[in-house]
Design a protein around this motif. Structure first.
Motif, PDB file in Angstrom:
ATOM      1  N   LEU A 153       0.819  -1.204   0.000  1.00 30.54           N
ATOM      2  CA  LEU A 153       0.000   0.000   0.000  1.00 30.54           C
ATOM      3  C   LEU A 153       0.862   1.267   0.000  1.00 30.54           C
ATOM      4  O   LEU A 153       0.525   2.264  -0.647  1.00 30.54           O
ATOM      5  CB  LEU A 153      -0.889  -0.033   1.238  1.00 30.54           C
ATOM      6  CG  LEU A 153      -1.896   1.078   1.331  1.00 30.54           C
ATOM      7  CD1 LEU A 153      -3.232   0.506   1.730  1.00 30.54           C
ATOM      8  CD2 LEU A 153      -1.448   2.119   2.305  1.00 30.54           C
ATOM      9  N   ALA A 158       1.701  10.654  -9.593  1.00 33.74           N
ATOM     10  CA  ALA A 158       0.839  11.155 -10.676  1.00 33.74           C
ATOM     11  C   ALA A 158       0.198  12.479 -10.262  1.00 33.74           C
ATOM     12  O   ALA A 158       0.144  13.427 -11.051  1.00 33.74           O
ATOM     13  CB  ALA A 158      -0.224  10.119 -11.018  1.00 33.74           C
ATOM     14  N   ASP A 159      -0.274  12.554  -9.014  1.00 34.35           N
ATOM     15  CA  ASP A 159      -0.873  13.802  -8.533  1.00 34.35           C
ATOM     16  C   ASP A 159       0.165  14.926  -8.556  1.00 34.35           C
ATOM     17  O   ASP A 159      -0.117  16.049  -8.960  1.00 34.35           O
ATOM     18  CB  ASP A 159      -1.426  13.629  -7.108  1.00 34.35           C
ATOM     19  CG  ASP A 159      -2.699  12.787  -7.087  1.00 34.35           C
ATOM     20  OD1 ASP A 159      -3.288  12.568  -8.168  1.00 34.35           O
ATOM     21  OD2 ASP A 159      -3.098  12.353  -5.995  1.00 34.35           O
ATOM     22  N   GLY A 208      -5.029   3.613   2.700  1.00 29.80           N
ATOM     23  CA  GLY A 208      -4.650   3.927   1.329  1.00 29.80           C
ATOM     24  C   GLY A 208      -5.766   4.581   0.556  1.00 29.80           C
ATOM     25  O   GLY A 208      -6.298   4.004  -0.379  1.00 29.80           O
ATOM     26  N   ILE A 219      -6.654  19.726  -7.839  1.00 24.62           N
ATOM     27  CA  ILE A 219      -6.876  18.639  -8.797  1.00 24.62           C
ATOM     28  C   ILE A 219      -8.361  18.544  -9.145  1.00 24.62           C
ATOM     29  O   ILE A 219      -8.723  18.315 -10.301  1.00 24.62           O
ATOM     30  CB  ILE A 219      -6.325  17.309  -8.239  1.00 24.62           C
ATOM     31  CG1 ILE A 219      -4.790  17.381  -8.196  1.00 24.62           C
ATOM     32  CG2 ILE A 219      -6.786  16.125  -9.079  1.00 24.62           C
ATOM     33  CD1 ILE A 219      -4.109  16.170  -7.644  1.00 24.62           C
ATOM     34  N   VAL A 260      -9.092  21.199 -11.712  1.00 19.78           N
ATOM     35  CA  VAL A 260      -8.564  20.824 -13.028  1.00 19.78           C
ATOM     36  C   VAL A 260      -9.433  19.712 -13.620  1.00 19.78           C
ATOM     37  O   VAL A 260      -9.739  19.699 -14.815  1.00 19.78           O
ATOM     38  CB  VAL A 260      -7.096  20.355 -12.910  1.00 19.78           C
ATOM     39  CG1 VAL A 260      -6.567  19.884 -14.254  1.00 19.78           C
ATOM     40  CG2 VAL A 260      -6.227  21.472 -12.362  1.00 19.78           C
ATOM     41  N   LEU A 288      -2.316  10.825 -16.004  1.00 14.15           N
ATOM     42  CA  LEU A 288      -2.719   9.712 -15.139  1.00 14.15           C
ATOM     43  C   LEU A 288      -3.545  10.172 -13.942  1.00 14.15           C
ATOM     44  O   LEU A 288      -4.568   9.561 -13.595  1.00 14.15           O
ATOM     45  CB  LEU A 288      -1.456   8.964 -14.684  1.00 14.15           C
ATOM     46  CG  LEU A 288      -1.645   7.795 -13.735  1.00 14.15           C
ATOM     47  CD1 LEU A 288      -2.612   6.773 -14.320  1.00 14.15           C
ATOM     48  CD2 LEU A 288      -0.299   7.128 -13.443  1.00 14.15           C
ATOM     49  N   ALA A 289      -3.129  11.264 -13.307  1.00 17.53           N
ATOM     50  CA  ALA A 289      -3.848  11.728 -12.114  1.00 17.53           C
ATOM     51  C   ALA A 289      -5.292  12.076 -12.455  1.00 17.53           C
ATOM     52  O   ALA A 289      -6.202  11.844 -11.656  1.00 17.53           O
ATOM     53  CB  ALA A 289      -3.138  12.944 -11.509  1.00 17.53           C
ATOM     54  N   LEU A 290      -5.536  12.619 -13.643  1.00 17.53           N
ATOM     55  CA  LEU A 290      -6.901  12.963 -14.035  1.00 17.53           C
ATOM     56  C   LEU A 290      -7.678  11.734 -14.489  1.00 17.53           C
ATOM     57  O   LEU A 290      -8.903  11.686 -14.343  1.00 17.53           O
ATOM     58  CB  LEU A 290      -6.889  14.013 -15.146  1.00 17.53           C
ATOM     59  CG  LEU A 290      -6.537  15.427 -14.711  1.00 17.53           C
ATOM     60  CD1 LEU A 290      -6.653  16.381 -15.880  1.00 17.53           C
ATOM     61  CD2 LEU A 290      -7.445  15.880 -13.578  1.00 17.53           C
ATOM     62  N   ARG A 328      -7.398   8.865 -13.040  1.00 15.25           N
ATOM     63  CA  ARG A 328      -7.864   8.341 -11.752  1.00 15.25           C
ATOM     64  C   ARG A 328      -8.991   9.207 -11.202  1.00 15.25           C
ATOM     65  O   ARG A 328     -10.008   8.702 -10.734  1.00 15.25           O
ATOM     66  CB  ARG A 328      -6.709   8.319 -10.744  1.00 15.25           C
ATOM     67  CG  ARG A 328      -5.664   7.282 -11.073  1.00 15.25           C
ATOM     68  CD  ARG A 328      -4.678   7.128  -9.904  1.00 15.25           C
ATOM     69  NE  ARG A 328      -3.669   6.143 -10.233  1.00 15.25           N
ATOM     70  CZ  ARG A 328      -2.360   6.382 -10.236  1.00 15.25           C
ATOM     71  NH1 ARG A 328      -1.895   7.565  -9.915  1.00 15.25           N
ATOM     72  NH2 ARG A 328      -1.508   5.429 -10.538  1.00 15.25           N
ATOM     73  N   PHE A 366      -7.567   3.291  -3.676  1.00 22.73           N
ATOM     74  CA  PHE A 366      -6.929   3.435  -4.972  1.00 22.73           C
ATOM     75  C   PHE A 366      -6.480   2.134  -5.617  1.00 22.73           C
ATOM     76  O   PHE A 366      -6.089   2.128  -6.755  1.00 22.73           O
ATOM     77  CB  PHE A 366      -5.829   4.476  -4.974  1.00 22.73           C
ATOM     78  CG  PHE A 366      -4.812   4.381  -3.879  1.00 22.73           C
ATOM     79  CD1 PHE A 366      -4.495   5.512  -3.157  1.00 22.73           C
ATOM     80  CD2 PHE A 366      -4.157   3.203  -3.596  1.00 22.73           C
ATOM     81  CE1 PHE A 366      -3.545   5.459  -2.170  1.00 22.73           C
ATOM     82  CE2 PHE A 366      -3.203   3.154  -2.604  1.00 22.73           C
ATOM     83  CZ  PHE A 366      -2.904   4.281  -1.881  1.00 22.73           C
ATOM     84  N   VAL A 367      -6.579   1.028  -4.882  1.00 22.10           N
ATOM     85  CA  VAL A 367      -6.297  -0.253  -5.539  1.00 22.10           C
ATOM     86  C   VAL A 367      -7.328  -0.474  -6.647  1.00 22.10           C
ATOM     87  O   VAL A 367      -7.001  -0.794  -7.786  1.00 22.10           O
ATOM     88  CB  VAL A 367      -6.346  -1.406  -4.519  1.00 22.10           C
ATOM     89  CG1 VAL A 367      -6.133  -2.729  -5.226  1.00 22.10           C
ATOM     90  CG2 VAL A 367      -5.298  -1.207  -3.447  1.00 22.10           C
ATOM     91  N   GLU A 384      -6.720   2.015  -9.544  1.00 20.40           N
ATOM     92  CA  GLU A 384      -5.558   1.712 -10.366  1.00 20.40           C
ATOM     93  C   GLU A 384      -5.846   0.576 -11.332  1.00 20.40           C
ATOM     94  O   GLU A 384      -5.453   0.615 -12.490  1.00 20.40           O
ATOM     95  CB  GLU A 384      -4.388   1.316  -9.465  1.00 20.40           C
ATOM     96  CG  GLU A 384      -3.495   2.473  -9.155  1.00 20.40           C
ATOM     97  CD  GLU A 384      -2.135   1.961  -8.753  1.00 20.40           C
ATOM     98  OE1 GLU A 384      -1.193   2.110  -9.530  1.00 20.40           O
ATOM     99  OE2 GLU A 384      -2.046   1.369  -7.655  1.00 20.40           O
ATOM    100  N   ASP A 434      -5.869   0.838 -15.398  1.00 27.33           N
ATOM    101  CA  ASP A 434      -5.040  -0.061 -16.174  1.00 27.33           C
ATOM    102  C   ASP A 434      -5.864  -0.747 -17.265  1.00 27.33           C
ATOM    103  O   ASP A 434      -5.458  -0.812 -18.426  1.00 27.33           O
ATOM    104  CB  ASP A 434      -4.426  -1.113 -15.237  1.00 27.33           C
ATOM    105  CG  ASP A 434      -3.143  -1.666 -15.800  1.00 27.33           C
ATOM    106  OD1 ASP A 434      -2.222  -0.852 -16.023  1.00 27.33           O
ATOM    107  OD2 ASP A 434      -3.077  -2.885 -16.032  1.00 27.33           O
ATOM    108  N   ARG A 463      -5.161  -0.087 -21.155  1.00 28.93           N
ATOM    109  CA  ARG A 463      -4.488  -1.167 -21.861  1.00 28.93           C
ATOM    110  C   ARG A 463      -5.402  -2.310 -22.264  1.00 28.93           C
ATOM    111  O   ARG A 463      -5.007  -3.169 -23.046  1.00 28.93           O
ATOM    112  CB  ARG A 463      -3.344  -1.727 -20.987  1.00 28.93           C
ATOM    113  CG  ARG A 463      -2.043  -0.988 -21.185  1.00 28.93           C
ATOM    114  CD  ARG A 463      -0.993  -1.462 -20.189  1.00 28.93           C
ATOM    115  NE  ARG A 463      -1.132  -0.739 -18.924  1.00 28.93           N
ATOM    116  CZ  ARG A 463      -0.556   0.444 -18.702  1.00 28.93           C
ATOM    117  NH1 ARG A 463       0.199   0.995 -19.618  1.00 28.93           N
ATOM    118  NH2 ARG A 463      -0.727   1.065 -17.557  1.00 28.93           N
TER     119      ARG A 463
END
Lengths: 513, 513
Positions: A248, A258-259, B155, B263, B266, B295-297, B299, B318-319, B322, B326, B330
């Motif tokens: 974690l 990333a942030d 987390g 964030i 944005v 990436l941050a956006l 998420r 965030f697990v 993420e 992904d 992909r």
């Protein structure tokens, strides 16, 4: 290679590293790569993996080892074992012996910090010398968890929560070259950490599976006292709260990175809009534009300015930043805040200036008197302040009285003309000066009042005072206005006021409004 | 009030709260305010402070207390003591008795979570009923430190590191109304936490100084097991690493809140650029635009979409995020990722669709066959797919051969015409279908290959297969292309190829290129 059969764990490590390289880049085909090898399990595993992957990618590897001269014979044995490992693999090898203890003393650093700086400096030099663009080091996933936790406990915000980066600019780490090669010049060298997603346990299994015989570094230089406590005391306890805490912490790092990148990109756009001038000595923000930034960008631009003036500073902690932001937003003209690296933020009238304390601050951008001579001023009329870009305009006020009841701008003041009189002058303060600040009952010493108002010491003697001879109290000179700060209560505009005088300081390039 | 003399600590608490109110807003003059009072030290201190400040601000206060029915007589004594405290002060008071244990059972929640939801629901209802726009509760600075730490260990990224907010929308907390009043409708009610910067020790000193006699809640409902462990075990240990850890956790919250806000701002700008449609059932992103976001956006937009579809969800960890990012970046067309609240993200050809698993997914936006009948296709020629917005175009390729060596787009494929022949059809898969996927040695079952390629089960039967009768291997039908995924190695264009056929699927509104 060592001819042993691969086992399950092994394939995993190899694939993990391969996947990371494909995903995160930094190690292109045919690259020349310096591999930092201490002789411990991480770096031996790294060397072995890099050699196997190198067959596919066409890399040429170069082993680099630094003997820190801190553990006598043991360190020498490490050195020999690394040299042998390189020789057996037919790889070129650079070994450097540095008296890290001596460096620490000379540069007044802790031994750990000196070792770190000298080591990265050595890797950078080696890469430059042999023409490699990349250096690989063996930090692993557990190192990463520990780093994130350590930064969390220190409070370094998003920047610190990123932990170690898998691919970064080596020169951005504070490096000290003991060879005299300058580290600041030359092509950029990337530092990559291919094992950053591989755990310590996986590395140990890999070493066993491949018959690698790592040396044990008893002093554990890389892992100083704090890190060892984290590893053996705190992390095991945290695992009772969340069994996946190590994983974690690494995810936290990925998310924070990333942030951080997003905020950095937004900051870059904002930077040009709020920075007035910047050089190696100072960064100057336009105060009004800067104050309009969202809080996160106020912090981020100050942090960035700090790094630009002090590139070798690591992790500016946010206590400093918060205090500086607070002063910048709320502080009076002349207020100052301290930042790391001997930097100081000074609030000007229209600017925020970040510079080293040792850098002689330019004259502030507000009206000051540099002569001890009183400067007569005429009513109505204009008076230029010598050695200053400012002038004082005085005129009769014929506008609405309501406007004159409050002074919206610190450089503008309205007075009751009959109480003020017409014999006016500007001068700097004199011993024994007293006045009756608006809003406070009774008289106070100007000197005391300036201290309480936090006017910086060196400017106190240069703040203009508007002096008058009140017709109602014949003869005695009185202070009507500490310019920029406060008028005297006795000359203020009241409901009884008949005639109003308006005094306003303007910069030379500013026209009357 | 209680007529006792104020002491040092007292003034401090009052000023801290006053300063916070001035700085952070939320409690305007003349406001009607519901004060949540459990009877413990925090809420008694809060009530006392609010009453004293209320004299300046002209507030009218209303005491609200909920009896959770969890501790029998003790809880009843609390209830009586709060009612008395309100009465002594001449304040109106609402008391509600709720069988929280029963709610927990009915709603399948932990008792702690049920208590939390019912309590906020009660405060919301009370505010609505008496026409108050604000509810004040007594969370203190130590609660905040513990919350930040708890979120860090779970987390939750920046969102969680913000801890509790000093001023937030009460309805955004998951509330359950036991009175049947709907909590979703009605004017927004703010929840403020005036004591959020005041430590537990300061509150206890305040209570002593003012002769307040707080009740001790033995079950410590607000502070369930985990929180108690943090308080008595983990935080004291962390203090040996950093003596200021509690203060630092609160600063972390403040810094994280500002970063989060930036964030979010944005993200708000980006949202309209990447969202194709949204309603209460689903949020659909334009995939190509979404994939270009930092990436941050990526998420942040997924997290936001999750909250928009499931407003009552707390802390998406965030697990999940993420994994979803992904898959979105992909994953092949048709891939899916699970998000909390029973949500599912589906990768379409041009879209990313987030919706409840129970919501019937519309037909995917790529070419599928809905009939079991083979569909003859002509070379050259165009064939419309029934019940689909797609057509297949087949033509001779006269362009450069290099282009035909690779299939850049999954809906386009080049074939060796002499190996393909002219007898072509589209059909869905049949039992026993085999082919020789390009890039893999040997034959494989189509059914197995589709599973390995992670084509969603329910669409496997509808993926079009391009069928041909190879002239070189007379009579036997073979599979030339699993449309959208892979061609057969035997019909690929090679350096020996003489004539090339180009097959391309286009959407109805797309013209030939």
């Amino acid at each position: 290679m060592d001819g042993q059969q691969t086992v399950g764990e092994d394939v995993d490590v190899l694939n993990q590293v391969r996947e990371m390289i494909e995903r995160e880049g930094g190690l292109s085909a045919w690259a020349k790569i310096v591999v930092g090898v201490s002789g411990g399990p991480d770096s031996l595993c790294l060397l072995h993996v890099m050699e196997r992957l190198g067959a596919d990618y066409g890399w040429s590897l170069h082993v680099a080892h630094m003997n820190h001269c801190l553990r006598g014979g043991e360190a020498d044995d490490d050195m020999v074992s690394v040299a042998l490992a390189a020789m057996q693999r037919g790889l070129p090898c650079t070994i450097e012996v540095v008296d890290v203890g001596g460096v620490a003393q000379r540069r007044r650093l802790s031994v750990e910090e000196a070792a770190r700086q000298v080591r990265y400096g050595f890797l950078l030099d080696t890469a430059r010398r042999i023409g490699a663009a990349v250096v690989a080091v063996g930090h692993n996933a557990d190192d990463q968890s520990e780093t994130v936790l350590m930064h969390f406990l220190r409070g370094t915000g998003l920047a610190g929560l990123r932990g170690m980066l898998s691919n970064t600019d080596l020169a951005s780490l504070h490096t000290v070259s003991e060879r005299g090669l300058t580290t600041a010049l030359g092509p950029p060298i990337r530092l990559v950490r291919p094992l950053l997603h591989v755990t310590r346990a996986e590395i140990e299994q890999y070493c066993q599976a491949h018959g690698l015989a790592p040396r044990v570094d008893r002093s554990n230089l890389d892992t100083a006292l704090l890190r060892n406590r984290l590893r053996h005391e705190l992390l095991p306890l945290l695992e009772t709260y969340n069994p996946n805490i190590r994983e974690l912490l690494r995810r936290t790092a990925a998310v924070a990175a990333a942030d951080y990148d997003l905020i950095a990109a937004v900051r870059q756009t904002a930077w040009s809009q709020v920075v007035q001038t910047q050089d190696t000595q100072a960064v100057v923000f336009r105060r009004s534009d800067w104050c309009k930034l969202p809080l996160a960008l106020q912090r981020s631009t100050l942090r960035e300015a700090t790094y630009q003036l002090r590139p070798h500073l690591r992790d500016v902690d946010f206590v400093h930043l918060e205090q500086a932001v607070d002063v910048a937003v709320r502080g009076p003209t002349g207020a100052q805040a301290t930042l790391p690296g001997g930097l100081c933020l000074t609030v000007g009238y229209q600017t925020l200036r970040l510079a080293g304390k040792e850098v002689h601050a330019p004259r502030p951008d507000w009206p000051l008197l540099w002569s001890d001579e009183p400067l007569p001023v005429t009513l109505p009329g204009q008076t230029r302040l010598p050695d200053s870009g400012w002038r004082l305009e005085i005129r009769w006020w014929n506008g609405p009285k309501e406007v004159a009841l409050h002074n919206a701008d610190c450089w503008s003041a309205y007075f009751d003309a009959d109480r003020l009189g017409t014999s006016l002058a500007l001068r700097s303060r004199q011993p024994g000066d007293r006045f009756q600040p608006l809003g406070i009952n009774g008289q106070t010493k100007v000197a005391d009042w300036m201290i309480n108002a936090k006017i910086p010491r060196r400017w106190r003697a240069h703040i203009p005072l508007l002096i008058h001879h009140p017709p109602v109290d014949t003869g005695r000179e009185q202070i009507a206005w500490i310019v920029g700060w406060r008028i005297d209560a006795r000359v203020r505009v009241t409901s009884d006021t008949q005639r109003i005088v308006h005094c306003v300081f303007r910069e030379a390039d500013e026209t009357s409004r």
